[in-house]
Design a protein around this motif. Structure first.
Motif, PDB file in Angstrom:
ATOM      1  N   SER A   1      -7.513  -0.965   7.743  1.00 12.46           N
ATOM      2  CA  SER A   1      -6.838  -1.715   6.683  1.00 12.46           C
ATOM      3  C   SER A   1      -5.672  -0.919   6.106  1.00 12.46           C
ATOM      4  CB  SER A   1      -7.832  -2.061   5.560  1.00 12.46           C
ATOM      5  OG  SER A   1      -8.872  -2.885   6.057  1.00 12.46           O
ATOM      6  N   ASP A   2      -5.600   0.355   6.457  1.00 14.14           N
ATOM      7  CA  ASP A   2      -4.513   1.247   6.047  1.00 14.14           C
ATOM      8  C   ASP A   2      -3.286   0.922   6.901  1.00 14.14           C
ATOM      9  OD1 ASP A   2      -2.728   3.476   6.016  1.00 14.14           O
ATOM     10  OD2 ASP A   2      -4.354   4.816   5.398  1.00 14.14           O
ATOM     11  N   LYS A   3      -2.205   0.514   6.252  1.00 12.96           N
ATOM     12  CA  LYS A   3      -1.032   0.034   6.987  1.00 12.96           C
ATOM     13  C   LYS A   3      -0.350   1.124   7.822  1.00 12.96           C
ATOM     14  CE  LYS A   3       0.065  -3.877   3.967  1.00 12.96           C
ATOM     15  NZ  LYS A   3      -1.255  -3.879   3.298  1.00 12.96           N
ATOM     16  N   TYR A   4      -0.676   2.385   7.545  1.00 14.05           N
ATOM     17  CA  TYR A   4      -0.143   3.467   8.373  1.00 14.05           C
ATOM     18  C   TYR A   4      -1.148   3.869   9.449  1.00 14.05           C
ATOM     19  CZ  TYR A   4       1.529   8.080   9.788  1.00 14.05           C
ATOM     20  OH  TYR A   4       1.941   9.163  10.528  1.00 14.05           O
ATOM     21  N   ALA A   5      -2.397   4.106   9.057  1.00 14.72           N
ATOM     22  CA  ALA A   5      -3.415   4.575  10.001  1.00 14.72           C
ATOM     23  C   ALA A   5      -3.678   3.570  11.112  1.00 14.72           C
ATOM     24  CB  ALA A   5      -4.712   4.887   9.252  1.00 14.72           C
ATOM     25  N   VAL A   6      -3.529   2.280  10.831  1.00 13.35           N
ATOM     26  CA  VAL A   6      -3.803   1.257  11.836  1.00 13.35           C
ATOM     27  C   VAL A   6      -2.864   1.363  13.037  1.00 13.35           C
ATOM     28  CG1 VAL A   6      -2.284  -0.534  10.873  1.00 13.35           C
ATOM     29  CG2 VAL A   6      -4.329  -1.208  12.144  1.00 13.35           C
TER      30      VAL A   6
ATOM     31  N   PRO B   1      18.323   2.482   6.714  1.00 17.42           N
ATOM     32  CA  PRO B   1      19.368   1.502   7.069  1.00 17.42           C
ATOM     33  C   PRO B   1      19.667   0.558   5.908  1.00 17.42           C
ATOM     34  CG  PRO B   1      17.294   0.955   8.130  1.00 17.42           C
ATOM     35  CD  PRO B   1      17.096   2.297   7.503  1.00 17.42           C
ATOM     36  N   GLU B   2      20.645  -0.296   6.080  1.00 14.13           N
ATOM     37  CA  GLU B   2      21.047  -1.226   5.018  1.00 14.13           C
ATOM     38  C   GLU B   2      19.935  -2.207   4.666  1.00 14.13           C
ATOM     39  OE1 GLU B   2      23.877  -1.119   3.079  1.00 14.13           O
ATOM     40  OE2 GLU B   2      23.865   0.817   4.076  1.00 14.13           O
ATOM     41  N   LYS B   3      19.105  -2.548   5.661  1.00 16.40           N
ATOM     42  CA  LYS B   3      17.976  -3.454   5.437  1.00 16.40           C
ATOM     43  C   LYS B   3      16.696  -2.745   5.872  1.00 16.40           C
ATOM     44  CE  LYS B   3      20.697  -7.645   6.352  1.00 16.40           C
ATOM     45  NZ  LYS B   3      20.754  -8.910   7.119  1.00 16.40           N
ATOM     46  N   PHE B   4      15.649  -2.852   5.059  1.00 20.93           N
ATOM     47  CA  PHE B   4      14.382  -2.196   5.397  1.00 20.93           C
ATOM     48  C   PHE B   4      13.271  -2.774   4.523  1.00 20.93           C
ATOM     49  CE2 PHE B   4      16.583   0.350   2.211  1.00 20.93           C
ATOM     50  CZ  PHE B   4      15.613   0.523   1.237  1.00 20.93           C
ATOM     51  N   ALA B   5      12.051  -2.383   4.839  1.00 18.27           N
ATOM     52  CA  ALA B   5      10.891  -2.776   4.037  1.00 18.27           C
ATOM     53  C   ALA B   5      10.099  -1.532   3.663  1.00 18.27           C
ATOM     54  CB  ALA B   5      10.010  -3.744   4.808  1.00 18.27           C
ATOM     55  N   LEU B   6       9.687  -1.448   2.405  1.00 19.90           N
ATOM     56  CA  LEU B   6       8.797  -0.391   1.936  1.00 19.90           C
ATOM     57  C   LEU B   6       7.453  -1.022   1.588  1.00 19.90           C
ATOM     58  CD1 LEU B   6      11.185   1.584  -0.467  1.00 19.90           C
ATOM     59  CD2 LEU B   6      10.504   2.245   1.846  1.00 19.90           C
ATOM     60  N   LYS B   7       6.370  -0.407   2.068  1.00 14.98           N
ATOM     61  CA  LYS B   7       5.046  -0.976   1.829  1.00 14.98           C
ATOM     62  C   LYS B   7       4.074   0.129   1.437  1.00 14.98           C
ATOM     63  CE  LYS B   7       5.711  -4.425   5.505  1.00 14.98           C
ATOM     64  NZ  LYS B   7       5.180  -4.938   6.783  1.00 14.98           N
ATOM     65  N   CYS B   8       3.286  -0.122   0.399  1.00 10.52           N
ATOM     66  CA  CYS B   8       2.182   0.783   0.105  1.00 10.52           C
ATOM     67  C   CYS B   8       1.061   0.505   1.095  1.00 10.52           C
ATOM     68  CB  CYS B   8       1.680   0.587  -1.321  1.00 10.52           C
ATOM     69  SG  CYS B   8       2.835   1.165  -2.577  1.00 10.52           S
ATOM     70  N   THR B   9       0.406   1.562   1.536  1.00  9.05           N
ATOM     71  CA  THR B   9      -0.559   1.431   2.629  1.00  9.05           C
ATOM     72  C   THR B   9      -1.952   1.013   2.183  1.00  9.05           C
ATOM     73  OG1 THR B   9      -1.168   3.771   2.436  1.00  9.05           O
ATOM     74  CG2 THR B   9       0.635   3.221   3.948  1.00  9.05           C
ATOM     75  N   HIS B  10      -2.232   1.015   0.879  1.00  5.92           N
ATOM     76  CA  HIS B  10      -3.613   0.925   0.402  1.00  5.92           C
ATOM     77  C   HIS B  10      -3.972  -0.406  -0.260  1.00  5.92           C
ATOM     78  CE1 HIS B  10      -1.297   1.935  -3.133  1.00  5.92           C
ATOM     79  NE2 HIS B  10      -2.351   1.771  -3.922  1.00  5.92           N
ATOM     80  N   GLY B  11      -3.172  -1.449  -0.058  1.00  5.76           N
ATOM     81  CA  GLY B  11      -3.496  -2.719  -0.696  1.00  5.76           C
ATOM     82  C   GLY B  11      -2.664  -3.862  -0.159  1.00  5.76           C
TER      83      GLY B  11
ATOM     84  N   ALA C   1     -10.956  -5.028  -8.141  1.00  2.45           N
ATOM     85  CA  ALA C   1     -10.888  -6.352  -8.779  1.00  2.45           C
ATOM     86  C   ALA C   1     -11.295  -7.464  -7.828  1.00  2.45           C
ATOM     87  CB  ALA C   1      -9.478  -6.610  -9.312  1.00  2.45           C
ATOM     88  N   THR C   2     -11.163  -7.216  -6.519  1.00  3.18           N
ATOM     89  CA  THR C   2     -11.464  -8.249  -5.518  1.00  3.18           C
ATOM     90  C   THR C   2     -12.703  -7.925  -4.694  1.00  3.18           C
ATOM     91  OG1 THR C   2      -9.941  -7.155  -3.983  1.00  3.18           O
ATOM     92  CG2 THR C   2      -9.055  -8.948  -5.318  1.00  3.18           C
ATOM     93  N   GLN C   3     -13.424  -6.877  -5.076  1.00  7.23           N
ATOM     94  CA  GLN C   3     -14.634  -6.416  -4.388  1.00  7.23           C
ATOM     95  C   GLN C   3     -14.354  -6.053  -2.925  1.00  7.23           C
ATOM     96  OE1 GLN C   3     -14.998  -9.999  -5.502  1.00  7.23           O
ATOM     97  NE2 GLN C   3     -14.741  -9.012  -7.494  1.00  7.23           N
ATOM     98  N   GLU C   4     -13.121  -5.711  -2.603  1.00 11.48           N
ATOM     99  CA  GLU C   4     -12.764  -5.260  -1.252  1.00 11.48           C
ATOM    100  C   GLU C   4     -12.770  -3.734  -1.270  1.00 11.48           C
ATOM    101  OE1 GLU C   4      -9.625  -8.459   0.385  1.00 11.48           O
ATOM    102  OE2 GLU C   4      -9.194  -7.755  -1.638  1.00 11.48           O
ATOM    103  N   LEU C   5     -13.976  -3.178  -1.285  1.00 14.08           N
ATOM    104  CA  LEU C   5     -14.128  -1.751  -1.540  1.00 14.08           C
ATOM    105  C   LEU C   5     -13.619  -0.885  -0.391  1.00 14.08           C
ATOM    106  CD1 LEU C   5     -17.595  -1.698  -3.326  1.00 14.08           C
ATOM    107  CD2 LEU C   5     -15.307  -1.867  -4.305  1.00 14.08           C
ATOM    108  N   HIS C   6     -13.420  -1.478   0.773  1.00 12.89           N
ATOM    109  CA  HIS C   6     -12.853  -0.700   1.886  1.00 12.89           C
ATOM    110  C   HIS C   6     -11.432  -0.243   1.558  1.00 12.89           C
ATOM    111  CE1 HIS C   6     -12.054  -4.986   2.572  1.00 12.89           C
ATOM    112  NE2 HIS C   6     -10.973  -4.651   3.260  1.00 12.89           N
ATOM    113  N   TYR C   7     -10.721  -0.976   0.700  1.00 10.78           N
ATOM    114  CA  TYR C   7      -9.376  -0.562   0.297  1.00 10.78           C
ATOM    115  C   TYR C   7      -9.400   0.649  -0.626  1.00 10.78           C
ATOM    116  CZ  TYR C   7      -7.058  -4.743   2.201  1.00 10.78           C
ATOM    117  OH  TYR C   7      -6.560  -5.709   3.037  1.00 10.78           O
ATOM    118  N   THR C   8     -10.471   0.797  -1.395  1.00 11.87           N
ATOM    119  CA  THR C   8     -10.524   1.880  -2.381  1.00 11.87           C
ATOM    120  C   THR C   8     -10.616   3.257  -1.721  1.00 11.87           C
ATOM    121  OG1 THR C   8     -12.951   1.843  -2.614  1.00 11.87           O
ATOM    122  CG2 THR C   8     -11.686   0.341  -4.011  1.00 11.87           C
ATOM    123  N   LYS C   9     -10.948   3.294  -0.431  1.00  5.70           N
ATOM    124  CA  LYS C   9     -11.086   4.564   0.286  1.00  5.70           C
ATOM    125  C   LYS C   9      -9.780   4.990   0.967  1.00  5.70           C
ATOM    126  CE  LYS C   9     -15.795   3.074   1.355  1.00  5.70           C
ATOM    127  NZ  LYS C   9     -16.674   2.629   2.469  1.00  5.70           N
TER     128      LYS C   9
END
Length: 286
Positions: free
Chosen positions: A64-69, A101-111, A144-152
């Motif tokens: 679920s980690d957007k980098y580790a995956v 670059p002029e266009k890009f996306a930044l994403k947090c990996t943990h949610g 808040a969503t009981q998705e505890l796998h994200y909390t790790k």
């Protein structure tokens, strides 16, 4: 989804009892009381799977980690569908906006929904962007969503290639529902820059009404040229799990991996029709 006070209440409830918190959130979101002893529909079964299985497995947290995956996608022999990658950062101040670059996306990996989409770097308020990312990095997503796998998951930020359609708008999002490694249906999210619309299709690209009318797109989405290959990738990436939704994009004819979603809409999606919720539930064998 919920205001700040409501979010804080659910976080506290989850730390006391994830199951009780999940039931309250389910009622809040769907206006129905879940049957978790003998679940029938998809939301009920997914809530049970979330609480009793996915929340307890470190592998689900890693994927679920957007980098580790990204490593998992490579190990599955699918590295060619990874989006172009600019960098990963554990500190906002380490992001060199000048080299992006002029266009890009930044994403947090943990949610979820922790995204900054930059279409024009000259117009980007960097200080405001840093403040937003800093606030997200400090949040413990998942309570808040009981998705505890994200909390790790360790909070980090990734920078990736900006994806868009021919109108410079967010591309169609193809979300493939996979059960024990078999793709059963596809959700297409459209009009993501405006008011999100949903369309469900079976594996022969026939429209199926799994969503409520107010969520439904009035447009028929054209079958993607790469559909067969998309399904092959989705089934390969989902083979180890009773359920996972594989999210993909098309960028100028190329398939791009989005993410693996194990608990869609925190397992209490309000947009399923009664019949759609039932049919999807029949596909999931616990």
């Amino acid at each position: 989804m919920i205001n700040k006070i409501g979010k804080r209440i659910f976080e506290i409830l989850t730390k006391i009892s994830p199951k009780f918190s999940a039931i309250i959130l389910y009622i809040y979101r769907t206006k129905e009381i879940p049957n978790l002893k003998n679940p029938k529909n998809f939301n009920e079964k997914m809530t049970k799977l979330k609480l009793e299985n996915y929340n307890k497995k470190d592998k689900i947290s890693i994927l679920s980690d957007k980098y580790a995956v990204r490593q998992y996608v490579k190990e599955k022999g699918c590295k060619e569908i990874l989006n172009e990658f600019y960098g990963v950062y554990d500190d906002i101040e380490k992001i060199n906006f000048e080299t992006l670059p002029e266009k890009f996306a930044l994403k947090c990996t943990h949610g979820c929904a922790y995204n900054v989409i930059c279409r024009n770097k000259k117009k980007l308020n960097i200080e405001k962007t840093k403040n937003k990312l800093n606030a997200w990095m400090k949040e413990k997503y998942g309570y808040a969503t009981q998705e505890l796998h994200y909390t790790k998951i360790k909070p980090r930020i990734i920078a990736e290639k900006y994806l868009c359609d021919e109108n410079d708008e967010m591309p169609l999002d193809y979300k493939i529902y996979c059960f024990n490694g078999k793709a059963e249906c596809i959700l297409v999210c459209s009009e993501r820059d405006k008011k999100l619309k949903l369309s469900y299709y079976d594996m022969n690209w026939n429209r199926i009404e799994f969503e409520k009318k107010k969520w439904s797109s009035i447009k028929d989405i054209e079958k993607p040229n790469n559909l067969t290959k998309m399904v092959e990738y989705a089934e390969k990436l989902s083979s180890d799990f009773p359920f996972v939704r594989v999210d993909l994009y098309e960028d100028k004819g190329k398939i791009i991996f989005g993410e693996l979603t194990f608990t869609p809409a925190c397992c209490c999606a309000p947009y399923y029709s009664k019949e759609g919720n039932k049919i999807l539930g029949n596909m999931l064998k616990l």
